[in-house]
Structures are given as C-alpha cells and as structure tokens.
Design an enzyme around this catalytic site. Structure first.
Site, PDB file in Angstrom:
ATOM      1  N   GLU A  92     -11.802  -3.324  -3.649  1.00  0.00           N
ATOM      2  CA  GLU A  92     -10.608  -2.268  -4.165  1.00  0.00           C
ATOM      3  C   GLU A  92     -10.565  -2.373  -5.524  1.00  0.00           C
ATOM      4  O   GLU A  92      -9.696  -3.557  -5.864  1.00  0.00           O
ATOM      5  CB  GLU A  92      -9.449  -2.231  -3.292  1.00  0.00           C
ATOM      6  CG  GLU A  92      -9.730  -2.509  -1.644  1.00  0.00           C
ATOM      7  CD  GLU A  92      -8.454  -3.280  -1.048  1.00  0.00           C
ATOM      8  OE1 GLU A  92      -7.348  -2.806  -1.469  1.00  0.00           O
ATOM      9  OE2 GLU A  92      -8.598  -4.056  -0.117  1.00  0.00           O
ATOM     10  N   HIS A  99      -9.768   2.573  -0.275  1.00  0.00           N
ATOM     11  CA  HIS A  99      -9.766   1.438   0.648  1.00  0.00           C
ATOM     12  C   HIS A  99     -11.068   1.727   1.674  1.00  0.00           C
ATOM     13  O   HIS A  99     -10.964   1.415   2.862  1.00  0.00           O
ATOM     14  CB  HIS A  99      -8.519   1.487   1.210  1.00  0.00           C
ATOM     15  CG  HIS A  99      -8.124   0.061   1.727  1.00  0.00           C
ATOM     16  ND1 HIS A  99      -8.792  -0.482   2.945  1.00  0.00           N
ATOM     17  CD2 HIS A  99      -7.229  -0.591   1.412  1.00  0.00           C
ATOM     18  CE1 HIS A  99      -8.189  -1.648   3.098  1.00  0.00           C
ATOM     19  NE2 HIS A  99      -7.513  -1.783   2.138  1.00  0.00           N
ATOM     20  N   HIS A 114       0.982  -1.333   0.101  1.00  0.00           N
ATOM     21  CA  HIS A 114      -0.007   0.067  -0.156  1.00  0.00           C
ATOM     22  C   HIS A 114       0.952   1.082  -0.026  1.00  0.00           C
ATOM     23  O   HIS A 114       0.495   2.448   0.630  1.00  0.00           O
ATOM     24  CB  HIS A 114      -0.939  -0.007   1.250  1.00  0.00           C
ATOM     25  CG  HIS A 114      -2.257  -0.922   1.163  1.00  0.00           C
ATOM     26  ND1 HIS A 114      -2.580  -1.330  -0.019  1.00  0.00           N
ATOM     27  CD2 HIS A 114      -2.836  -1.490   1.986  1.00  0.00           C
ATOM     28  CE1 HIS A 114      -3.561  -2.317   0.157  1.00  0.00           C
ATOM     29  NE2 HIS A 114      -3.726  -2.416   1.453  1.00  0.00           N
TER      30      HIS A 114
HETATM   31  C1  BGC Z   1      -5.001  -5.851   1.612  1.00  0.00           C
HETATM   32  C2  BGC Z   1      -4.966  -6.948   2.917  1.00  0.00           C
HETATM   33  C3  BGC Z   1      -4.253  -6.061   4.052  1.00  0.00           C
HETATM   34  C4  BGC Z   1      -5.346  -4.801   4.221  1.00  0.00           C
HETATM   35  C5  BGC Z   1      -4.552  -3.967   5.268  1.00  0.00           C
HETATM   36  C6  BGC Z   1      -6.081  -4.970   1.716  1.00  0.00           C
HETATM   37  O1  BGC Z   1      -6.229  -4.010   0.945  1.00  0.00           O
HETATM   38  O2  BGC Z   1      -5.493  -6.864   0.631  1.00  0.00           O
HETATM   39  O3  BGC Z   1      -3.963  -8.107   2.622  1.00  0.00           O
HETATM   40  O4  BGC Z   1      -4.029  -6.448   5.236  1.00  0.00           O
HETATM   41  O5  BGC Z   1      -5.554  -4.135   3.143  1.00  0.00           O
HETATM   42  O6  BGC Z   1      -5.621  -3.360   5.939  1.00  0.00           O
END
Ligand code: BGC
Length: 340
Positions: free
Chosen positions: A302, A164, A94
């Site tokens: 997402e 998200h 991320h």
């Molecule tokens: C991911 C997860 C991750 C989460 C974090 C998601 O977008 O796919 O693996 O733990 O975000 O909060």
C-alpha cells in the site's frame, strides 16, 4: 444499500478489472499468465453486496481520509486538537468507521479503459476538518492498473489516501503467498510499538528479516524470533522508499510468483509502502471463486505517507493546506518471467 453498482474495464490484451462504488473498490483483476490464461490476482467477491456482509478487511478498497494508524486517535493541527474514532483498540485505523472504504462513490466511465470515482467528504466527517472533494481514476492499460488520486479541501487538514488490494499472483484463493519473491527498494522501515503504532524511529533493514533489497521469499524469515515481526504478527510495516526527491515517481517494489511466473512491479509517487502479509485473514470469508481467504493467502503493498505522521513532525508532512491539490499516483504493472 440499494445503490450498489459494479463496473468493468477491459484492455486490448484481455486484462480485465471489476470495481464497485462501495468504497471505490477493486473487486477483481484478471491478468494473462505465460500460457495466456487469465488469472484473477486480486482477492474480492463477485457481487458488491458481498462486501457488506464480509469481515471488514478493506478488500480492494480506497482507504482514507488517513490510511493506517493515528496514535490515540487524535492529532493537533494549527493549535487545535482533533479527536477521531477509536476503531483499533485506543487508536484510529484506516479513516474510521464510516470512512472512504464504506461510502458510496459516484462513478463516471471516462473511456472504456478508465473509470473515475468521486466523493464529497463533509467537514467533520470521522472527526477530520475540512470539506474534501476526492477522486480516484483507475486506468487499465495493456499491462498496468494505474490509480490516480486527487483531492482538495476548503480548510487545512491532513490526508493520506491509499488503495488496499490484496494480491495473490497464483490466483486469489490459491494457497498462501509465502513462496512469492519480493523486492522492495527501501533501506529502512518504520518500527512499531506493541500496539503497532510507529515508535517515531526509522530503522535500517540491514541484517534483519526486513531486508528485501534483493528478492527474498516472503515466507523465508516471516516466523523468525525478531521483535518487530512478533509485534506485527508477521510483516505489517511501512517501508521508507529510497526516493530521490518528494513526489518522484519511483519503481518501489517487484513481486514474482514462481508457479504462475507472473510478475508485478509497483510504481508510486508516495514516500512509503506498507507491506502487510495478510496476517489477520482468518478463513472467515470465501472469495470470488468460493475458496476461503486464509491467513497469509495474500499480500498488500500500500503506497502511502508514513503512519501517524500528524503526530511525528519529522515524517514527511501529510498536511493538506486549504485549496492545495493533493495528488498521488500508483501503478501495478504485470508481466511474465520465463526464468524464475
Ligand atoms: C494494516 C493492518 C490491518 C489491515 C486491515 C493493513 O493495511 O497494515 O494492520 O490489519 O490493513 O485489514
């Protein structure tokens, strides 16, 4: 941080959304149910300051420069190797440590239904090349929350930005999402290794717990003894959407909650959809109305390009060339279903 701001949008039928400049986050989303009562379907907090002390789960955040995972936190572009922050074991997740979700964005109210967040990400930030100007426009119509993302870089780079939000259509904090019905228009998904990194393969959903081509309860198969579910601790996988051509604005998924009878339809121009069943929420945070956010008390859908594309040349490209305009469009549309 003293410059935290909060802003609200209202639609004519009473839909309401709150945002903060901290990570350009969606803090709440109130939508009318069958009785016309407003239900806050988005996990979050009442005040922007709460995000600073919360367990970082990317609640409602804009995630980038590269959402999801990049293997070994490195990639090659135009013959050069770029090293990124390792913030998920040996890998990059991320966008890194101080990425789009934790910076302060500039806010501009465009109309009473639309707000624009913009951010200038300098060359080298979190290890990525290029000065990148990125903007997010959230628009609230009578039945949709639309998210339009645009960006441009002055050097060739990689970019994969998503939103998200965590949803619970029974209302945030109101139990788990295992009885929500989900449909995803995808014949395939991307399998992951033990470290949740794409193996490079693309698997059919046929005869697997990943088949959501017709409505299934999220919880029906989530605990099956199926290797990919075990690796994700539940669903945490990218679906390969059945799009007609790249950039096609596609009806990717629908979710129905049988008690509130709220329905959410997702449309996007992205080729992939990460379905995450909030396996890593732990009850550590109490949210908007003071209820704990437990494991699987939400789902995330997402829209994005596939994870680790910079290291998988056969995935749709996430390279953004110098001067080229990056565009991504998503809408979450709400309605009620009387027959569930
Ligand atoms: C991911 C997860 C991750 C989460 C974090 C998601 O977008 O796919 O693996 O733990 O975000 O909060």
């Amino acid at each position: 941080m003293s410059d935290l701001q909060k802003i609200s949008l209202h639609s004519n039928n009473g839909m309401r959304a709150e945002f903060t400049n901290y990570g350009a986050r969606l803090m709440s989303l109130f939508v009318p149910n069958l009785k016309g009562e407003l239900v806050n379907v988005c996990l979050g907090f009442q005040e922007p300051e709460a995000y600073l002390s919360a367990d970082e789960k990317y609640f409602g955040a804009i995630v980038g420069r590269y959402c999801n995972r990049i293997a070994n936190a490195s990639f090659e572009l135009e013959g050069k190797t770029y090293q990124l922050a390792k913030n998920s074991d040996n890998h990059h997740l991320h966008g890194g440590l101080k990425a789009f979700h934790t910076v302060l964005w500039n806010i501009e109210l465009i109309t009473e239904n639309a707000v624009k967040f913009s951010y200038y990400s300098p060359d080298g930030e979190e290890g990525y090349p290029g000065n990148v100007e990125v903007s997010i426009i959230y628009t609230l119509t009578d039945d949709e929350l639309k998210i339009d993302i645009e960006a441009v870089s002055d050097r060739t780079t990689v970019l994969n930005v998503t939103a998200h939000p965590y949803f619970n259509l029974r209302g945030e904090g109101n139990g788990d999402i295992l009885s929500h019905l989900l449909k995803i228009h995808a014949d395939a998904y991307i399998p992951v290794d033990r470290e949740v990194i794409p193996t490079g393969g693309i698997n059919t959903v046929e005869n697997t717990p990943f088949d959501f081509r017709d409505f299934h309860k999220i919880g029906d198969r989530i605990d099956e003894d199926f290797e990919q579910l075990i690796r994700g601790s539940g669903y945490d996988h990218n679906y390969v959407l059945n799009i007609d051509y790249p950039g096609f604005y596609f009806h990717a998924a629908s979710v129905i909650e049988p008690v509130s009878r709220l329905k959410m339809d997702l449309f996007t121009t992205e080729p992939g959809l990460q379905f995450y069943s909030a396996n890593w929420l732990s009850g550590a945070d109490t949210g908007y109305q003071g209820k704990a956010y437990e494991k699987r008390s939400a789902f995330c859908l997402e829209p994005q390009h596939f994870p680790d594309s910079p290291n998988n040349q056969h995935f749709p490209s996430t390279v953004l060339h110098k001067g080229e305009i990056y565009r991504s469009k998503t809408a979450f549309k709400f309605s009620t279903e009387s027959n569930v």
